[in-house]
Design a protein around this motif. Structure first.
Motif, PDB file in Angstrom:
ATOM      1  N   LEU A 162       0.807  -1.214   0.000  1.00 43.28           N
ATOM      2  CA  LEU A 162       0.000   0.000   0.000  1.00 43.28           C
ATOM      3  C   LEU A 162       0.845   1.271   0.000  1.00 43.28           C
ATOM      4  O   LEU A 162       0.403   2.312  -0.474  1.00 43.28           O
ATOM      5  CB  LEU A 162      -0.941   0.001   1.204  1.00 43.28           C
ATOM      6  CG  LEU A 162      -1.948  -1.156   1.277  1.00 43.28           C
ATOM      7  CD1 LEU A 162      -2.817  -1.016   2.520  1.00 43.28           C
ATOM      8  CD2 LEU A 162      -2.809  -1.216   0.034  1.00 43.28           C
ATOM      9  N   ALA A 163       2.044   1.186   0.529  1.00 42.07           N
ATOM     10  CA  ALA A 163       2.902   2.366   0.592  1.00 42.07           C
ATOM     11  C   ALA A 163       3.275   2.865  -0.802  1.00 42.07           C
ATOM     12  O   ALA A 163       3.483   4.064  -1.000  1.00 42.07           O
ATOM     13  CB  ALA A 163       4.166   2.056   1.393  1.00 42.07           C
ATOM     14  N   MET A 164       3.349   1.958  -1.783  1.00 39.52           N
ATOM     15  CA  MET A 164       3.708   2.377  -3.134  1.00 39.52           C
ATOM     16  C   MET A 164       2.626   3.275  -3.726  1.00 39.52           C
ATOM     17  O   MET A 164       2.924   4.311  -4.331  1.00 39.52           O
ATOM     18  CB  MET A 164       3.935   1.143  -4.016  1.00 39.52           C
ATOM     19  CG  MET A 164       5.143   0.310  -3.635  1.00 39.52           C
ATOM     20  SD  MET A 164       5.298  -1.185  -4.654  1.00 39.52           S
ATOM     21  CE  MET A 164       5.509  -0.450  -6.281  1.00 39.52           C
TER      22      MET A 164
ATOM     23  N   LEU B 254       9.134  14.849  -1.965  1.00 40.20           N
ATOM     24  CA  LEU B 254       8.383  14.096  -0.963  1.00 40.20           C
ATOM     25  C   LEU B 254       8.884  14.408   0.443  1.00 40.20           C
ATOM     26  O   LEU B 254       8.112  14.621   1.377  1.00 40.20           O
ATOM     27  CB  LEU B 254       8.524  12.595  -1.255  1.00 40.20           C
ATOM     28  CG  LEU B 254       7.391  11.678  -0.798  1.00 40.20           C
ATOM     29  CD1 LEU B 254       6.103  11.988  -1.537  1.00 40.20           C
ATOM     30  CD2 LEU B 254       7.774  10.218  -1.016  1.00 40.20           C
ATOM     31  N   GLU B 255      10.217  14.440   0.605  1.00 35.70           N
ATOM     32  CA  GLU B 255      10.802  14.696   1.922  1.00 35.70           C
ATOM     33  C   GLU B 255      10.492  16.105   2.415  1.00 35.70           C
ATOM     34  O   GLU B 255      10.334  16.327   3.625  1.00 35.70           O
ATOM     35  CB  GLU B 255      12.322  14.485   1.886  1.00 35.70           C
ATOM     36  CG  GLU B 255      12.760  13.037   1.784  1.00 35.70           C
ATOM     37  CD  GLU B 255      12.610  12.454   0.388  1.00 35.70           C
ATOM     38  OE1 GLU B 255      12.264  13.231  -0.546  1.00 35.70           O
ATOM     39  OE2 GLU B 255      12.818  11.245   0.223  1.00 35.70           O
TER      40      GLU B 255
ATOM     41  N   LEU C 261       0.606  -1.460   8.887  1.00 37.24           N
ATOM     42  CA  LEU C 261       0.657  -0.068   9.321  1.00 37.24           C
ATOM     43  C   LEU C 261       2.041   0.308   9.831  1.00 37.24           C
ATOM     44  O   LEU C 261       2.497   1.439   9.650  1.00 37.24           O
ATOM     45  CB  LEU C 261      -0.402   0.181  10.387  1.00 37.24           C
ATOM     46  CG  LEU C 261      -1.852   0.084   9.895  1.00 37.24           C
ATOM     47  CD1 LEU C 261      -2.828   0.276  11.051  1.00 37.24           C
ATOM     48  CD2 LEU C 261      -2.133   1.105   8.808  1.00 37.24           C
ATOM     49  N   SER C 262       2.719  -0.647  10.440  1.00 35.81           N
ATOM     50  CA  SER C 262       4.098  -0.378  10.861  1.00 35.81           C
ATOM     51  C   SER C 262       4.990  -0.158   9.650  1.00 35.81           C
ATOM     52  O   SER C 262       5.871   0.707   9.659  1.00 35.81           O
ATOM     53  CB  SER C 262       4.630  -1.541  11.705  1.00 35.81           C
ATOM     54  OG  SER C 262       3.917  -1.657  12.915  1.00 35.81           O
ATOM     55  N   ALA C 263       4.748  -0.937   8.585  1.00 36.52           N
ATOM     56  CA  ALA C 263       5.532  -0.753   7.363  1.00 36.52           C
ATOM     57  C   ALA C 263       5.259   0.620   6.751  1.00 36.52           C
ATOM     58  O   ALA C 263       6.174   1.284   6.247  1.00 36.52           O
ATOM     59  CB  ALA C 263       5.196  -1.851   6.361  1.00 36.52           C
TER      60      ALA C 263
ATOM     61  N   LEU D 196       7.126   6.297   6.039  1.00 37.42           N
ATOM     62  CA  LEU D 196       7.108   7.721   6.366  1.00 37.42           C
ATOM     63  C   LEU D 196       8.416   8.153   7.011  1.00 37.42           C
ATOM     64  O   LEU D 196       8.957   9.224   6.708  1.00 37.42           O
ATOM     65  CB  LEU D 196       5.936   8.019   7.294  1.00 37.42           C
ATOM     66  CG  LEU D 196       4.529   7.792   6.727  1.00 37.42           C
ATOM     67  CD1 LEU D 196       3.474   8.037   7.799  1.00 37.42           C
ATOM     68  CD2 LEU D 196       4.273   8.692   5.527  1.00 37.42           C
ATOM     69  N   ARG D 197       8.920   7.315   7.917  1.00 42.36           N
ATOM     70  CA  ARG D 197      10.194   7.630   8.576  1.00 42.36           C
ATOM     71  C   ARG D 197      11.324   7.751   7.541  1.00 42.36           C
ATOM     72  O   ARG D 197      12.208   8.608   7.655  1.00 42.36           O
ATOM     73  CB  ARG D 197      10.546   6.547   9.585  1.00 42.36           C
ATOM     74  CG  ARG D 197       9.567   6.439  10.759  1.00 42.36           C
ATOM     75  CD  ARG D 197       9.820   7.522  11.800  1.00 42.36           C
ATOM     76  NE  ARG D 197       8.870   7.399  12.898  1.00 42.36           N
ATOM     77  CZ  ARG D 197       7.704   8.029  12.967  1.00 42.36           C
ATOM     78  NH1 ARG D 197       7.337   8.839  11.987  1.00 42.36           N
ATOM     79  NH2 ARG D 197       6.898   7.866  13.999  1.00 42.36           N
ATOM     80  N   ALA D 198      11.284   6.860   6.539  1.00 46.00           N
ATOM     81  CA  ALA D 198      12.338   6.882   5.510  1.00 46.00           C
ATOM     82  C   ALA D 198      12.286   8.147   4.666  1.00 46.00           C
ATOM     83  O   ALA D 198      13.267   8.482   3.992  1.00 46.00           O
ATOM     84  CB  ALA D 198      12.208   5.655   4.614  1.00 46.00           C
TER      85      ALA D 198
END
Length: 718
Positions: A35-37, A54-55, A235-237, A242-244
């Motif tokens: 889903l992150a993609m 994005l950052e 959700l952790s992924a 987001l952290r990345a």
């Protein structure tokens, strides 16, 4: 305000970015495998509009809010862990028996009418994985039999030996005395400490559902446990993604209760249907700000058609025992009805009735409708809309998805034309007529079942396909005013961005405010006040744990009330949270009477049957800054303007009309507020298509809002 919110649907991932005074909407196809993609692609499109990386955005926003269908998909696909379950000895059959209603729950009306052929759903926990433990408390919470701890240890070890990956505990009367469930948790952590590789998660039923009802509380805990690992890892992924990209704040997850919380304060069960609930929240926010009165929120996306009701006065409709997939659960969820009717809904020949059927099967985003040219071969609603001339093959979804009219025609011809002995255009009209009828019937049933007249409502049409089908749906309901709200194609994502942090706690009880036999008015004021105070404290602690200052926490008190033994109950939002005498009790009764009369007609009240409270509910919340909608009322008739010259014309065919229409086409960006356009007409944008049927009038309003009016509404709605 700088904020990112996302709503991931079955076909599209919708992204809404607030960057100061700029509101940016973007869509991308949902990437179900990761889903992150899809999230990154949709947000990347918004970044291009702002000219940022994005950052740059993620390092500066105050929050990222996330509504997901992941839990719903996991249930449908039966992708979950092997569950072991502990219950009170003697109640091992409670879940398998499912109150003798498991065959019918979750089926559509047609399926429930054919019960002899109905099948019980595949169990989420196998019967041999349910073990009884020796203990018992009574309905008041009084200890009857102490917990046999050695028996608990034995049963836990047996379940682990059988391959249990998660333990669900659902003991009788645990909501009034959770001591034994909490002790079992301590024993499990003693046997399998959290620091051990492969430690066993545990779900306690009283922490998932706070109301009585042994079966529904047990199934609530089972569904929560079944989704726990999937939601936790997914959700952790997402949070790691987001952290990345330089986001360092807690990720917020939308709840189906109508609020949101941090990931560490979210149960998996609370995420089910969070996307559609976000749309209902946005509808409520818009209706209050714009003074729209009663509205019915309709969200037509690629996979489903979601219906929610928002009435004046702040009264919310909840499902207290909603059915999720095939499982009856006990969590307060904002009421919505979901129909299998979207742009990707598959059309086929119904051999029993010798006509067209549409849905609930969907082509989804992969391969999608036949016209997507990605290998899909099923005829869908989108294929019909393309054949009828409503869609621009070169500019669908802003040109990111070129459409193939030849494949659309071929799919419809293969699916329907020979069986119905019609040509492709007639078949496409039948698809269009059928899906609009399905949605209108669902909407009519929902409003009438709750005592409302469709004519008293403004219909909100949003989602990628909402403004494309709204006129046909409203025509069948005798609704004469439709509003496609600002940012309509990503309106649920807008709602996610407007959510407040909120936790709901409730207690079911039997509290008689007025006993008609003895003519006695409730006088146990301390009991009422103590329950409300306890529910307030629990909600306050939830928010304090997430770092919310105590001074910012607010509370709302709702009472589910009914006359005597009526099945229908009405929710009263009570401003005074304490009662100290007969005047306070009578004020509650008076408010309930007024709300009941507005809903079912003045004079329908029945105090002679007695008045009672079934549930006390307290919502603890903190307000966040929200999107401000401008005045979106249409301009007075005398102030409306003629449209500019159309950008082109398209040959279109309409249900109920013979022959083709040379239909003018405008770009939505070229239409100023106050412009009036008479149908038939098409107003196109990069994210949706506004179709104005013959007999309807389109009136542009501020902030991109669009009205569809007909009959007297063209003149009187100012």
């Amino acid at each position: 305000m700088k904020r990112v919110s996302v709503d991931i649907g079955g076909t599209f991932t919708d992204c809404f970015v607030v960057w100061g005074q700029d509101y940016i909407q973007a869509k991308a196809l949902t990437t179900h495998h990761n889903l992150a993609m899809g999230f990154n692609e949709a947000l990347g499109k918004a970044c291009k509009v702002l000219g940022l990386e994005l950052e740059d955005i993620l390092s500066s926003v105050d929050s990222v809010r996330y509504a997901t269908t992941l839990g719903t998909n996991a249930l449908i696909e039966h992708k979950g862990p092997k569950i072991g379950m502990l219950v009170t000895a003697g109640y091992e059959a409670t879940v398998p028996l499912s109150r003798a209603r498991g065959y019918g729950e979750g089926l559509d009306n047609l399926g429930q009418q054919d019960m002899p052929n109905a099948r019980r759903p595949d169990p989420l926990v196998k019967a041999h994985m349910i073990r009884g433990v020796r203990e018992r408390v009574d309905f008041t919470g009084k200890l009857v039999m102490a917990l046999d701890e050695e028996d608990v240890r034995k049963q836990i070890r047996d379940l682990v030996d059988l391959g249990a990956q998660i333990i669900v505990v659902a003991l009788v009367n645990a909501v009034v005395n959770p001591g034994h469930e909490l002790r079992i948790q301590e024993i499990l952590l003693d046997e399998y400490p959290s620091h051990l590789l492969g430690a066993i998660p545990i779900i306690l039923s009283h922490q998932v559902a706070g109301r009585k009802g042994e079966y529904v509380r047990a199934t609530s805990a089972i569904v929560d446990g079944y989704l726990h690992s999937t939601m936790y890892h997914a959700l952790s992924a997402l949070e790691q993604n987001l952290r990345a990209h330089s986001y360092d704040k807690p990720m917020l997850v939308i709840h189906n209760s109508g609020g949101m919380a941090q990931l560490n304060s979210t149960d998996a069960l609370q995420t089910i249907h969070s996307g559609p609930v976000s749309g209902i929240g946005a509808s409520e926010h818009l209706a209050m700000q714009a003074g729209l009165g009663n509205v019915v929120a309709t969200d037509m996306g690629g996979t489903s058609y979601d219906i929610g009701i928002v009435v004046e006065g702040g009264i919310k409709h909840y499902d207290f025992n909603p059915v999720i997939d095939r499982w009856l659960v006990s969590v307060p969820m904002v009421h919505l009805v979901t129909l299998g009717a979207g742009g990707g809904s598959v059309a086929a020949y119904d051999r029993m009735y010798k006509t067209v059927k549409v849905g609930p099967e969907s082509a989804g985003s992969d391969p999608g409708p036949a016209c997507y040219d990605r290998g899909g071969r099923n005829a869908t609603v989108t294929d019909a809309d393309l054949v009828l001339g409503y869609l621009d093959p070169a500019n669908y979804a802003g040109g990111s998805i070129p459409l193939n009219p030849r494949r659309a025609r071929a799919a419809i011809e293969d699916a329907l034309c020979d069986d119905l002995d019609v040509d492709v255009l007639q078949a496409a009209k039948l698809i269009r007529e059928k899906v609009d009828d399905n949605m209108a019937n669902g909407l009519f049933t929902e409003l009438r079942a709750r005592g409302y007249d469709p004519k008293d409502f403004t219909m909100l049409a949003y989602g990628g396909n909402g403004p494309l089908h709204c006129c046909g749906i409203a025509q069948n309901l005798n609704i004469d005013r439709i509003l496609a709200p600002p940012l309509s194609s990503v309106f649920s994502a807008v709602g996610a961005g407007n959510m407040h942090q909120l936790h709901i706690h409730e207690q079911s009880l039997y509290m008689v405010l007025y006993d008609s036999n003895s003519r006695h008015i409730f006088d146990d004021h301390d009991r009422f006040n103590a329950i409300v105070a306890d529910l307030k404290e629990r909600g306050t602690q939830d928010l304090l744990r997430q770092g919310v200052p105590l001074a910012e926490i607010r509370h709302s008190l709702e009472l589910d009330m009914r006359y005597g033994n009526q099945l229908v109950q009405t929710t009263a939002v009570v401003p005074n949270h304490e009662v100290h005498g007969p005047a306070d009790v009578l004020a509650i009764i008076s408010q309930f009477s007024n709300d009941y009369g507005k809903r079912f007609g003045e004079g329908s009240q029945a105090p002679e049957a007695g008045i009672r409270i079934n549930t006390i509910r307290v919502a603890a919340y903190v307000h966040h800054e929200t999107v401000r909608f401008e005045d979106i009322k249409p301009a007075p008739r005398e102030a409306r303007k003629a449209p500019p010259p159309p950008a082109g014309h398209r040959t279109c065919h309409f249900v109920g009309s013979d022959g083709a229409f040379d239909t003018p086409v405008w770009s939505r960006e070229a239409i100023e507020p106050g412009v009036e356009i008479h149908g038939p007409a098409i107003i196109a944008s990069d994210v949706t298509t506004f179709l104005v049927d013959p007999g309807w009038t389109f009136v542009a309003a501020r902030q991109g809002a669009s009205w569809f009016l007909r009959g007297a509404a063209v003149e009187r709605l100012n």
